[in-house]
Design a protein around this motif. Structure first.
Motif, PDB file in Angstrom:
ATOM      1  N   ARG A  94       0.839  -1.208   0.000  1.00  0.00           N
ATOM      2  CA  ARG A  94       0.000   0.000   0.000  1.00  0.00           C
ATOM      3  C   ARG A  94       0.874   1.259   0.000  1.00  0.00           C
ATOM      4  N   TRP A  95       1.882   1.261   0.865  1.00  0.00           N
ATOM      5  CA  TRP A  95       2.752   2.435   0.974  1.00  0.00           C
ATOM      6  C   TRP A  95       3.493   2.675  -0.342  1.00  0.00           C
ATOM      7  N   HIS A  96       3.909   1.620  -0.986  1.00  0.00           N
ATOM      8  CA  HIS A  96       4.670   1.736  -2.233  1.00  0.00           C
ATOM      9  C   HIS A  96       3.832   2.310  -3.375  1.00  0.00           C
ATOM     10  N   GLN A  97       2.519   2.294  -3.243  1.00  0.00           N
ATOM     11  CA  GLN A  97       1.665   2.870  -4.276  1.00  0.00           C
ATOM     12  C   GLN A  97       1.754   4.389  -4.324  1.00  0.00           C
ATOM     13  N   LEU A  98       2.134   4.999  -3.207  1.00  0.00           N
ATOM     14  CA  LEU A  98       2.151   6.462  -3.131  1.00  0.00           C
ATOM     15  C   LEU A  98       3.530   7.081  -2.978  1.00  0.00           C
ATOM     16  N   TYR A  99       4.427   6.378  -2.348  1.00  0.00           N
ATOM     17  CA  TYR A  99       5.698   6.983  -1.974  1.00  0.00           C
ATOM     18  C   TYR A  99       6.878   6.204  -2.531  1.00  0.00           C
ATOM     19  N   LYS A 100       8.015   6.898  -2.602  1.00  0.00           N
ATOM     20  CA  LYS A 100       9.253   6.232  -3.014  1.00  0.00           C
ATOM     21  C   LYS A 100       9.589   5.154  -1.992  1.00  0.00           C
ATOM     22  N   VAL A 101      10.199   4.093  -2.488  1.00  0.00           N
ATOM     23  CA  VAL A 101      10.494   2.960  -1.610  1.00  0.00           C
ATOM     24  C   VAL A 101      11.985   2.871  -1.345  1.00  0.00           C
ATOM     25  N   THR A 102      12.313   2.240  -0.239  1.00  0.00           N
ATOM     26  CA  THR A 102      13.716   1.981   0.053  1.00  0.00           C
ATOM     27  C   THR A 102      14.099   0.648  -0.584  1.00  0.00           C
ATOM     28  N   MET A 103      15.366   0.427  -0.742  1.00  0.00           N
ATOM     29  CA  MET A 103      15.841  -0.816  -1.337  1.00  0.00           C
ATOM     30  C   MET A 103      15.413  -2.014  -0.486  1.00  0.00           C
ATOM     31  N   LEU A 104      15.492  -1.854   0.835  1.00  0.00           N
ATOM     32  CA  LEU A 104      15.126  -2.959   1.724  1.00  0.00           C
ATOM     33  C   LEU A 104      13.646  -3.305   1.633  1.00  0.00           C
ATOM     34  N   THR A 105      12.785  -2.275   1.646  1.00  0.00           N
ATOM     35  CA  THR A 105      11.350  -2.577   1.589  1.00  0.00           C
ATOM     36  C   THR A 105      10.949  -3.103   0.220  1.00  0.00           C
ATOM     37  N   GLN A 106      11.666  -2.705  -0.816  1.00  0.00           N
ATOM     38  CA  GLN A 106      11.394  -3.258  -2.145  1.00  0.00           C
ATOM     39  C   GLN A 106      11.785  -4.744  -2.190  1.00  0.00           C
ATOM     40  N   LYS A 107      12.935  -5.061  -1.601  1.00  0.00           N
ATOM     41  CA  LYS A 107      13.352  -6.469  -1.536  1.00  0.00           C
ATOM     42  C   LYS A 107      12.330  -7.290  -0.744  1.00  0.00           C
ATOM     43  N   PHE A 108      11.850  -6.721   0.367  1.00  0.00           N
ATOM     44  CA  PHE A 108      10.846  -7.390   1.185  1.00  0.00           C
ATOM     45  C   PHE A 108       9.563  -7.628   0.389  1.00  0.00           C
ATOM     46  N   ALA A 109       9.096  -6.594  -0.322  1.00  0.00           N
ATOM     47  CA  ALA A 109       7.858  -6.703  -1.100  1.00  0.00           C
ATOM     48  C   ALA A 109       7.999  -7.709  -2.240  1.00  0.00           C
ATOM     49  N   ASN A 110       9.210  -7.857  -2.772  1.00  0.00           N
ATOM     50  CA  ASN A 110       9.456  -8.802  -3.864  1.00  0.00           C
ATOM     51  C   ASN A 110       9.680 -10.230  -3.357  1.00  0.00           C
ATOM     52  N   GLY A 111       9.695 -10.416  -2.038  1.00  0.00           N
ATOM     53  CA  GLY A 111       9.853 -11.749  -1.468  1.00  0.00           C
ATOM     54  C   GLY A 111      11.287 -12.243  -1.426  1.00  0.00           C
ATOM     55  N   GLU A 112      12.248 -11.329  -1.567  1.00  0.00           N
ATOM     56  CA  GLU A 112      13.656 -11.722  -1.522  1.00  0.00           C
ATOM     57  C   GLU A 112      14.064 -12.025  -0.075  1.00  0.00           C
ATOM     58  N   ASN A 113      15.086 -12.844   0.064  1.00  0.00           N
ATOM     59  CA  ASN A 113      15.593 -13.190   1.399  1.00  0.00           C
ATOM     60  C   ASN A 113      16.311 -11.987   2.007  1.00  0.00           C
ATOM     61  N   LEU A 114      16.006 -11.729   3.278  1.00  0.00           N
ATOM     62  CA  LEU A 114      16.640 -10.634   4.014  1.00  0.00           C
ATOM     63  C   LEU A 114      17.334 -11.206   5.236  1.00  0.00           C
ATOM     64  N   SER A 115      18.440 -10.572   5.609  1.00  0.00           N
ATOM     65  CA  SER A 115      19.120 -10.973   6.840  1.00  0.00           C
ATOM     66  C   SER A 115      18.276 -10.528   8.034  1.00  0.00           C
ATOM     67  N   LYS A 116      18.617 -11.005   9.205  1.00  0.00           N
ATOM     68  CA  LYS A 116      17.895 -10.646  10.435  1.00  0.00           C
ATOM     69  C   LYS A 116      17.917  -9.136  10.657  1.00  0.00           C
ATOM     70  N   VAL A 117      19.067  -8.519  10.447  1.00  0.00           N
ATOM     71  CA  VAL A 117      19.205  -7.069  10.645  1.00  0.00           C
ATOM     72  C   VAL A 117      18.338  -6.315   9.642  1.00  0.00           C
ATOM     73  N   GLU A 118      18.359  -6.755   8.384  1.00  0.00           N
ATOM     74  CA  GLU A 118      17.543  -6.106   7.355  1.00  0.00           C
ATOM     75  C   GLU A 118      16.059  -6.267   7.659  1.00  0.00           C
ATOM     76  N   LEU A 119      15.658  -7.451   8.086  1.00  0.00           N
ATOM     77  CA  LEU A 119      14.260  -7.705   8.408  1.00  0.00           C
ATOM     78  C   LEU A 119      13.804  -6.866   9.597  1.00  0.00           C
ATOM     79  N   ASP A 120      14.683  -6.683  10.579  1.00  0.00           N
ATOM     80  CA  ASP A 120      14.361  -5.823  11.719  1.00  0.00           C
ATOM     81  C   ASP A 120      14.152  -4.379  11.263  1.00  0.00           C
ATOM     82  N   ALA A 121      15.004  -3.902  10.349  1.00  0.00           N
ATOM     83  CA  ALA A 121      14.879  -2.536   9.824  1.00  0.00           C
ATOM     84  C   ALA A 121      13.569  -2.375   9.050  1.00  0.00           C
ATOM     85  N   VAL A 122      13.220  -3.373   8.261  1.00  0.00           N
ATOM     86  CA  VAL A 122      11.966  -3.336   7.500  1.00  0.00           C
ATOM     87  C   VAL A 122      10.774  -3.338   8.448  1.00  0.00           C
TER      88      VAL A 122
END
Length: 137
Positions: A94-122
């Motif tokens: 929903r947020w990505h429909q209106l605003y610029k996205v970060t690389m981490l949240t784009q990876k999350f939305a695309n279903g890519e694997n994230l490290s624990k630290v990256e997932l915590d940030a997301v």
């Protein structure tokens, strides 16, 4: 003296709010201008179209609205229950429909694997977005 909107909104008191938005300098840019006799009524449809789209993204529903020639009124319902039921992925999309996205949240939305630290940030970012999708301020 006016009171800041964030001081007026209390979801514990009520989820319904009346909002008024005036045009710049109270010009008649949404209807017939009494001075120039120009008709700007076509702009009302622009607002109606936006009012149809935004509730699909935000957890704020339109209960009623009225578009006048130099201002409009909204009665909105802040849907906290819907927000609680949305998954983190749904919030991100929903947020990505209106605003610029970060690389981490784009990876999350695309279903890519994230490290624990990256997932915590997301997760921190998505919790912030969940709050903002309910916010009138």
């Amino acid at each position: 003296m006016p009171i800041a909107r964030k001081s007026l909104v209390s979801l514990e008191a009520t989820p319904y709010y009346h909002i008024v938005s005036r045009c710049c300098r109270r010009c008649f840019i949404l209807g017939k201008d009494a001075i120039t006799k120009k008709d700007y009524s076509h702009r009302q449809k622009w607002i109606e179209n936006r009012l149809e789209e935004l509730p699909k993204i935000f957890n704020i529903k339109i209960a009623s609205y009225a578009i006048m020639s130099n201002h409009f009124h909204l009665v909105v319902f802040i849907d906290q229950e819907e927000s609680k039921q949305l998954t983190d992925l749904e919030i991100a999309l929903r947020w990505h429909q209106l605003y610029k996205v970060t690389m981490l949240t784009q990876k999350f939305a695309n279903g890519e694997n994230l490290s624990k630290v990256e997932l915590d940030a997301v997760t921190i970012k998505i919790n912030e977005w969940r709050e903002r999708l309910l916010d009138l301020v």
